[in-house]
Design a protein around this motif. Structure first.
Motif, PDB file in Angstrom:
ATOM      1  N   TRP A   1     -55.278  -3.701  12.325  1.00  0.00           N
ATOM      2  CA  TRP A   1     -53.875  -4.173  12.867  1.00  0.00           C
ATOM      3  C   TRP A   1     -53.893  -3.247  14.381  1.00  0.00           C
ATOM      4  CZ3 TRP A   1     -50.404  -0.907  15.396  1.00  0.00           C
ATOM      5  CH2 TRP A   1     -49.082  -1.359  15.841  1.00  0.00           C
TER       6      TRP A   1
ATOM      7  N   LEU B   1     -58.013 -18.140   6.953  1.00  0.00           N
ATOM      8  CA  LEU B   1     -57.272 -17.364   5.891  1.00  0.00           C
ATOM      9  C   LEU B   1     -58.261 -17.183   4.590  1.00  0.00           C
ATOM     10  CD1 LEU B   1     -53.617 -18.066   6.340  1.00  0.00           C
ATOM     11  CD2 LEU B   1     -54.789 -15.961   6.880  1.00  0.00           C
TER      12      LEU B   1
ATOM     13  N   ARG C   1     -51.979 -11.337   9.266  1.00  0.00           N
ATOM     14  CA  ARG C   1     -51.890 -11.584   7.855  1.00  0.00           C
ATOM     15  C   ARG C   1     -51.437 -12.852   7.427  1.00  0.00           C
ATOM     16  NH1 ARG C   1     -51.627  -5.446   5.665  1.00  0.00           N
ATOM     17  NH2 ARG C   1     -53.934  -5.060   5.896  1.00  0.00           N
ATOM     18  N   ARG C   2     -51.448 -13.106   6.048  1.00  0.00           N
ATOM     19  CA  ARG C   2     -51.229 -14.485   5.399  1.00  0.00           C
ATOM     20  C   ARG C   2     -49.569 -14.512   5.762  1.00  0.00           C
ATOM     21  NH1 ARG C   2     -49.917 -14.389  -0.705  1.00  0.00           N
ATOM     22  NH2 ARG C   2     -48.245 -13.220   0.320  1.00  0.00           N
TER      23      ARG C   2
ATOM     24  N   ASP D   1     -54.903  -9.962  14.986  1.00  0.00           N
ATOM     25  CA  ASP D   1     -55.085 -10.348  13.587  1.00  0.00           C
ATOM     26  C   ASP D   1     -53.779 -10.626  12.930  1.00  0.00           C
ATOM     27  OD1 ASP D   1     -57.631 -10.477  13.798  1.00  0.00           O
ATOM     28  OD2 ASP D   1     -57.957  -8.538  12.772  1.00  0.00           O
TER      29      ASP D   1
ATOM     30  N   TYR E   1     -59.640  -6.738   8.077  1.00  0.00           N
ATOM     31  CA  TYR E   1     -58.473  -6.576   8.830  1.00  0.00           C
ATOM     32  C   TYR E   1     -58.188  -5.218   9.538  1.00  0.00           C
ATOM     33  CZ  TYR E   1     -53.478  -6.777   9.803  1.00  0.00           C
ATOM     34  OH  TYR E   1     -52.189  -6.647  10.573  1.00  0.00           O
TER      35      TYR E   1
ATOM     36  N   TYR F   1     -56.384 -13.031   6.437  1.00  0.00           N
ATOM     37  CA  TYR F   1     -55.776 -12.971   7.888  1.00  0.00           C
ATOM     38  C   TYR F   1     -56.568 -13.996   8.687  1.00  0.00           C
ATOM     39  CZ  TYR F   1     -59.989 -10.227   9.267  1.00  0.00           C
ATOM     40  OH  TYR F   1     -61.266  -9.771   9.624  1.00  0.00           O
TER      41      TYR F   1
END
Length: 151
Positions: A58, A48, A127-128, A125, A56, A117
């Motif tokens: 989606w 991360l 994300r945080r 992927d 990133y 990510y």
């Protein structure tokens, strides 16, 4: 973040019995499950931190949708990546030291940019914030296995 801290406390309480094995529950010892969980937490934090949020992408993932909806990992179904598999001897001292390093990274994990990510082999992927939820679910999964081994 307090959920992860609570789960780490539960892992710490199990260190004294790190050599315990119960083949009916898991082929791995309590120490293996602790070490695997810590390797996962540390590894995901590193990825991360090194990620470029601009890269990133989606993509829909049915597996991710089911995982985050039900918040559980079925036992014995997934295969962990080699990088998070414990190698070498596991002792109470090495687990305690690794746990201390993991606790030190928790504040850095929460402070990372929201766009950070990491790539998960089954979910794509994350994300945080999704990664933090994944880490909580994953850690809870191994804490439950440890509890069953020790029962």
């Amino acid at each position: 973040m307090t959920q992860l801290e609570t789960l780490l406390q539960q892992l710490e309480q199990s260190i004294a019995r790190h050599e315990t094995l119960n083949q009916a529950v898991s082929q791995a010892s309590v120490g293996w499950h602790i070490e695997h969980t810590l390797l996962t937490l540390n590894g995901i934090q590193q990825v991360l931190a090194a990620s470029d949020p601009a890269r990133y992408r989606w993509r829909f993932s049915l597996g991710r949708l089911v995982f985050f909806t039900f918040k559980r990992i079925p036992r014995g179904r997934a295969k962990s990546p080699e990088v998070v598999l414990p190698k070498g001897p596991i002792s109470a001292e090495t687990l305690t030291a690794h746990l201390a390093r993991t606790r030190a990274i928790l504040p850095r994990l929460a402070a990372l940019p929201a766009g950070s990510y990491f790539y998960h082999p089954y979910f794509g992927d994350l994300r945080r914030d999704q990664a933090l939820r994944f880490l909580e679910i994953h850690t809870r999964h191994h804490v439950a296995i440890i509890a069953d081994i020790l029962a």
